[in-house]
Design an enzyme around this catalytic site. Structure first.
Site, mmCIF file in Angstrom:
data_model
loop_
_atom_site.group_PDB
_atom_site.id
_atom_site.type_symbol
_atom_site.label_atom_id
_atom_site.label_comp_id
_atom_site.label_asym_id
_atom_site.label_seq_id
_atom_site.Cartn_x
_atom_site.Cartn_y
_atom_site.Cartn_z
ATOM 1 N N TYR A 231 0.843 -1.194 0.000
ATOM 2 C CA TYR A 231 0.000 0.000 0.000
ATOM 3 C C TYR A 231 0.882 1.249 0.000
ATOM 4 O O TYR A 231 0.766 2.115 -0.868
ATOM 5 C CB TYR A 231 -0.933 -0.013 1.211
ATOM 6 C CG TYR A 231 -1.689 1.283 1.397
ATOM 7 C CD1 TYR A 231 -2.796 1.572 0.617
ATOM 8 C CD2 TYR A 231 -1.276 2.225 2.333
ATOM 9 C CE1 TYR A 231 -3.479 2.766 0.764
ATOM 10 C CE2 TYR A 231 -1.950 3.422 2.485
ATOM 11 C CZ TYR A 231 -3.053 3.693 1.702
ATOM 12 O OH TYR A 231 -3.716 4.876 1.849
ATOM 13 N N LYS B 107 1.521 4.056 -2.988
ATOM 14 C CA LYS B 107 1.139 5.449 -2.741
ATOM 15 C C LYS B 107 2.339 6.356 -3.021
ATOM 16 O O LYS B 107 2.192 7.433 -3.599
ATOM 17 C CB LYS B 107 0.650 5.644 -1.302
ATOM 18 C CG LYS B 107 -0.735 5.104 -1.008
ATOM 19 C CD LYS B 107 -1.807 5.651 -1.902
ATOM 20 C CE LYS B 107 -2.638 6.755 -1.311
ATOM 21 N NZ LYS B 107 -3.813 7.088 -2.179
#
Lengths: 351, 416
Positions: A144, A148
């Site tokens: 994640y 990002k």
């Protein structure tokens, strides 16, 4: 329908937890016409004079371009929840962001605000008063954060005269409608695990009330003007009041008048050993072809034991950001919402 | 000593500090070659429990000045405190005490027989003689603070002490403690040990006094209640009870504890200023002089927090061993910041989540950590060192105990 002179703003993921709050803030604080682009739009959603709903997938380049036609601002908020598989993160966070950038350039959108995450600095080491000068790490604790960080770099690199961009890095978003953090803590309570504490509660954590995060998006949109210092920049967004990590779940539970009758405090080093054993068990399970969730890992132990808080001076000076809802007020509003939801659920059951 | 060690039995690093303290060669202050100075320090030892030692450890340049400053204010306080004196007798003395200290040979014998420091005023000519020998710069500072404090006392003696708002509370603490901080800072700068900035930052000097005073006022609830003195601001206790006396009633226990954490939270707000002030202090003897009372205050505050004994017992104190340990450790700004951090964490962990100030106290602790990490980064290593000391002490004790048991078993087997 939007008049031709009205500023048009599209919010990707506008039907998600943060997205809905951003839409509310846009309605409250601006006169923009808002387009909500989301993979899921409730069937009962009806367009109003301020809001147009659009169902669409940001991994579909053509659909994104069509959606952005005629818009002046794009707030790119869409991002999958934490439990999604790694390949989804790459598809949505990286490819999806590329589609948004390309579409903005092709359709002359002009301003692009990206909802990044404070976890772009998460390499497992403590974060103490971290500010935007901290380098992006080479390794990350989870896909994640990595995706990002890559997407954010793409957004900031895309900043040019035709497309002004900036990136916002909120930390620990919570609030009414929260689908991850707060319900997670409520599950812990239901399972009776709220008596457990790992470490001595000396690590500070930055929690941010969702309305403040939404508000920062409006500020960013307004400050993204030609020649502005905001363009091409990233900003940490928090409540500015880091507190000891374990205070947060206790404060949430206290709103329900619940307090742990006793505490079992697991020493940090012992927790690391347990984490290691649990990782091994999970590996063996997977090797045997059984399904296994990564529950209690060393990364998580570190994450909740270390300091993890940020310096928001840059957002304060360049964006003019100041939290509009204090942390304590945020806790009260959040739990008022969840308690109400529980009551509604309970009523449904009895009917 | 034995009882102090016993009290610290489960805090071995304190036992170590106590033993070191006992074995360390004591600086013997001998004033026998100067009879008036001997008398002066006799009075200091008689009137102050906690300050006598720290004042006497100061550099020679400041020692007499600060001792006299202390005794002058103690003299003023002894007049103000004496309830056997009529107001119209008292007032002129309070208002002109700054002039009285220039009158050679002045003494005061009108104090009631039970006034504990009456002897100081009976022999006040000793203090005045010494005051007049001080450098004019110190005389001016002492006279100035005496004037301002005397006026404050006259005001409270006339109007009565009525602490309604939090602003009233801050103002009262300013008169009785903040002013002392201002005077000391003026002296530190005047003697050249410290930068002129120390005297200029009056806000920080004031906070030094307020943090100590607020801690004491919070601790002394019961004692003050008995004497019908009310220093807790109504703006705070009014949220929890109809009257200050109601807090002590057993049925109001929960509300009383909530009120207490409100008071603790209010005091904690000064901790940041205290660190900033101490960071300016460079002279080691001045540093210890300033830092020791502050670390005692944070330890006291930790003891008070969420502790119902405040409402049931008078005169509760931190352990002697803890005091000695704190005095030994508070030698640098990093060490003091580390001590503040450790105690702030303990305060946070003592909080009850159901308490209305639970979140606020957590934020206050976070702020201390944040300030310490960014301004006094060395405090992080100090936290680790102090905690390791505590851990080593504990494991040392466990090992010693194990060795004793093992030894006893071996001996028993051998001679059984």
């Amino acid at each position: 329908m939007a008049s031709s002179s009205q500023t048009k703003c599209l919010v990707t993921g506008g039907n998600g937890f943060l997205g809905r709050w951003i839409v509310q803030e846009l309605i409250k604080r601006t006169d923009y016409h808002i387009t909500i682009l989301d993979i899921f739009i409730p069937t009962n959603a009806i367009n109003t004079d301020r809001i147009t709903y659009l169902t669409g997938d940001i991994t579909d380049a053509a659909a994104v371009r069509t959606a952005l036609k005629g818009h002046h601002i794009c707030m790119h908020v869409a991002s999958p929840p934490h439990h999604f598989p790694a390949e989804k993160f790459k598809r949505i966070n990286i490819d999806g962001t590329q589609n948004v950038i390309d579409a903005c350039l092709a359709e002359n959108v002009g301003r692009l605000i990206y909802t990044s995450s404070a976890s772009v600095l998460s390499d497992g080491s403590p974060l103490v008063n971290a500010d935007e000068t901290a380098p992006i790490p080479k390794t990350f604790i989870e896909t994640y954060s990595e995706t990002k960080a890559i997407a954010e770099a793409m957004i900031l690199k895309a900043n040019c005269d035709r497309l002004l961009t900036c990136s916002l890095r909120p930390s620990g978003i919570f609030g009414p409608g929260d689908t991850q953090g707060t319900p997670g803590f409520m599950d812990v309570l239901k399972k009776g695990q709220h008596v457990l504490q790992i470490g001595d509660n000396s690590g500070l954590f930055d929690w941010t009330y969702v309305e403040n995060v939404a508000y920062s998006h409006i500020l960013a949109a307004e400050k993204l003007t030609p020649g502005s210092k905001v363009a091409g920049q990233a900003f940490f967004i928090t409540n500015g009041t880091p507190t000891p990590f374990w205070n947060h779940p206790r404060a949430l539970m206290a709103q329900k008048n619940v307090v742990a009758p006793y505490l079992i405090i697991i020493n940090y080093h012992i927790a690391l050993i347990i984490g290691f054993l649990s990782e091994m068990a999970s590996l063996i399970k997977k090797a045997l072809g059984k399904e296994s969730k990564d529950g209690f890992t060393r990364v998580r132990v570190r994450y909740i034991s270390f300091n993890r808080y940020f310096n928001i001076t840059k957002a304060r000076t360049l964006l003019g950001y100041e939290p509009v809802v204090g942390y304590k007020e945020g806790i009260q509003r959040t739990m008022a919402h969840f308690i109400e939801q529980e009551e509604i659920q309970a009523k449904k059951k009895t009917q | 000593m034995a009882s102090a060690i016993l009290a610290s039995l489960f805090h071995p690093s304190e036992v170590l500090a106590l033993v070191q303290y006992k074995l360390a060669p004591k600086t013997k202050y001998d004033y026998s070659n100067d009879k008036s100075r001997e008398r002066l320090y006799h009075h200091l030892n008689m009137t102050s429990r906690s300050f006598a030692a720290v004042i006497q450890d100061l550099d020679e340049e400041l020692k007499d000045a600060i001792c006299i400053f202390y005794l002058v204010l103690r003299g003023l306080d002894t007049i103000e405190d004496d309830m056997t004196l009529d107001l119209d007798i008292k007032l002129p003395y309070l208002k002109t005490f700054n002039e009285i200290i220039y009158k050679k040979g002045w003494t005061f014998t009108k104090n009631g027989p039970n006034e504990k420091d009456r002897q100081l005023l009976v022999e006040f000519d000793v203090v005045i003689d010494a005051f007049l020998k001080l450098k004019p710069a110190y005389q001016t500072i002492i006279a100035d603070i005496t004037k301002r404090m005397g006026d404050g006392m006259a005001h409270y003696a006339t109007a009565g002490i009525c602490v309604n708002t939090i602003a009233d509370y801050d103002e009262y603490c300013h008169y009785v403690a903040g002013l002392v901080g201002l005077g000391l800072s003026d002296m530190f700068s005047a003697c050249g040990f410290e930068s002129p900035m120390v005297a200029k930052r009056k806000d920080l000097s004031n906070s030094m006094g307020l943090f100590l005073q607020k801690t004491n006022i919070t601790r002394d609830y019961l004692e003050d209640l008995r004497d019908k003195r009310f220093f807790w601001p109504k703006e705070i206790w009014g949220q929890y009870a109809e009257s200050m006396e109601d807090l002590v009633k057993p049925e109001n226990k929960e509300k009383a504890l909530q009120c207490l954490s409100h008071m603790v939270h209010n005091a904690m707000k000064h901790m940041k200023d205290v660190l900033e002030y101490l960071n300016m202090i460079k002279n080691p003897s001045c540093f210890k002089f300033c830092a020791i009372p502050q670390v005692m205050a944070i330890a006291t505050l930790k003891m008070l927090h969420n502790n119902y004994m405040i409402f049931t017992h008078e005169n509760i104190k931190i352990r002697k061993g803890e005091t000695v340990w704190l005095m030994k450790e508070c030698t640098s700004i990093d060490a003091v910041a580390a001590i503040f951090r450790i105690y702030a964490r303990e305060i946070n962990n003592k909080s009850n989540p159901l308490d209305p100030h639970f979140i606020d106290i957590g934020i206050a602790c976070g702020e201390i950590e944040q300030v310490a990490e960014s301004l006094y980064p060395g405090s992080t290593a100090e936290v680790a060192r102090l905690k390791a000391g505590v851990l080593a002490g504990t494991s040392g004790t466990v090992l010693t105990a194990a060795a004793v048991v093992a030894g006893a078993v071996v001996l028993k087997n051998k001679y059984a």
